[in-house]
Design an enzyme around this catalytic site. Structure first.
Site, PDB file in Angstrom:
ATOM      1  N   ARG A  72       0.798  -1.219   0.000  1.00  0.00           N
ATOM      2  CA  ARG A  72       0.000   0.000   0.000  1.00  0.00           C
ATOM      3  C   ARG A  72       0.836   1.278   0.000  1.00  0.00           C
ATOM      4  NH1 ARG A  72      -2.700  -4.030   2.536  1.00  0.00           N
ATOM      5  NH2 ARG A  72      -1.885  -3.508   4.563  1.00  0.00           N
ATOM      6  N   GLU A 109       2.971  -7.828  14.393  1.00  0.00           N
ATOM      7  CA  GLU A 109       2.124  -8.130  15.542  1.00  0.00           C
ATOM      8  C   GLU A 109       1.522  -9.523  15.443  1.00  0.00           C
ATOM      9  OE1 GLU A 109      -0.055  -5.180  12.810  1.00  0.00           O
ATOM     10  OE2 GLU A 109       1.948  -5.480  13.560  1.00  0.00           O
TER      11      GLU A 109
END
Length: 186
Positions: A72, A109
């Protein structure tokens, strides 16, 4: 630092950018509130305003390279690079670039990953802006900084459209400034 804390407090463009981002609950796994920028890209004015805010910030900072993080960061990086007269360098996931690359592994994460860059794409001493759509823990941006600094580049700043302040991604950037347009929508 959020754009609203740096001269853009009350700027209606920030609200429109935030509202153009769709939130997809429980994607890609339960508990994640995915911030989908594809709806921002569909909104010509909000997309243009996003790029314009970044261009206004970086136009006179001597940036010679805009490094976009896959995937992105590729949406915003080329437009910003063209507007400020810099080259665009993609930082890609493994095995996506032909030829010789250097790589940097990092923890996310929810797992681990790696960024790669063509050898010779960035020269020692070049001033770099790293761009991505979102910062959470800062792991991806930290890897990008390490990769660029290994070739002798100077990372001037990292920029993201969305920042998740609860994850404190800024703490992993080795003192590099972080510029964020909006907080996540819920």
């Amino acid at each position: 630092m959020f754009a609203s804390e740096n001269g853009l407090c009350g700027d209606p463009r920030l609200k429109a950018i935030s509202e153009a981002i769709r939130v997809v609950p429980h994607f890609p796994k339960p508990g994640i509130m995915f911030q989908d920028i594809t709806t921002l890209l569909l909104n010509h004015k909000a997309f243009k305003d996003t790029v314009d805010i970044f261009v206004d910030r970086y136009r006179d900072m001597g940036i010679s390279v805009v490094a976009g993080v896959e995937a992105r960061g590729f949406m915003f990086g080329p437009s910003i690079a063209l507007a400020i007269g810099a080259k665009f360098v993609p930082l890609r996931k493994p095995k996506k670039l032909p030829g010789e690359v250097i790589s940097e592994k990092y923890e996310l994460e929810y797992g681990s990953d790696c960024l790669e860059m063509h050898i010779g794409a960035v020269q020692p001493g070049e001033h770099v802006l790293v761009i991505d759509d979102l910062v959470a823990t800062g792991g991806t941006l930290s890897a990008a900084i390490k990769l660029l600094e290994r070739v002798g580049a100077e990372v001037v700043e990292c920029a993201c459209v969305i920042g998740l302040p609860e994850f404190k991604g800024q703490n992993r950037l080795n003192g590099k400034p972080l510029y964020i347009l909006v907080e996540p929508r819920q």
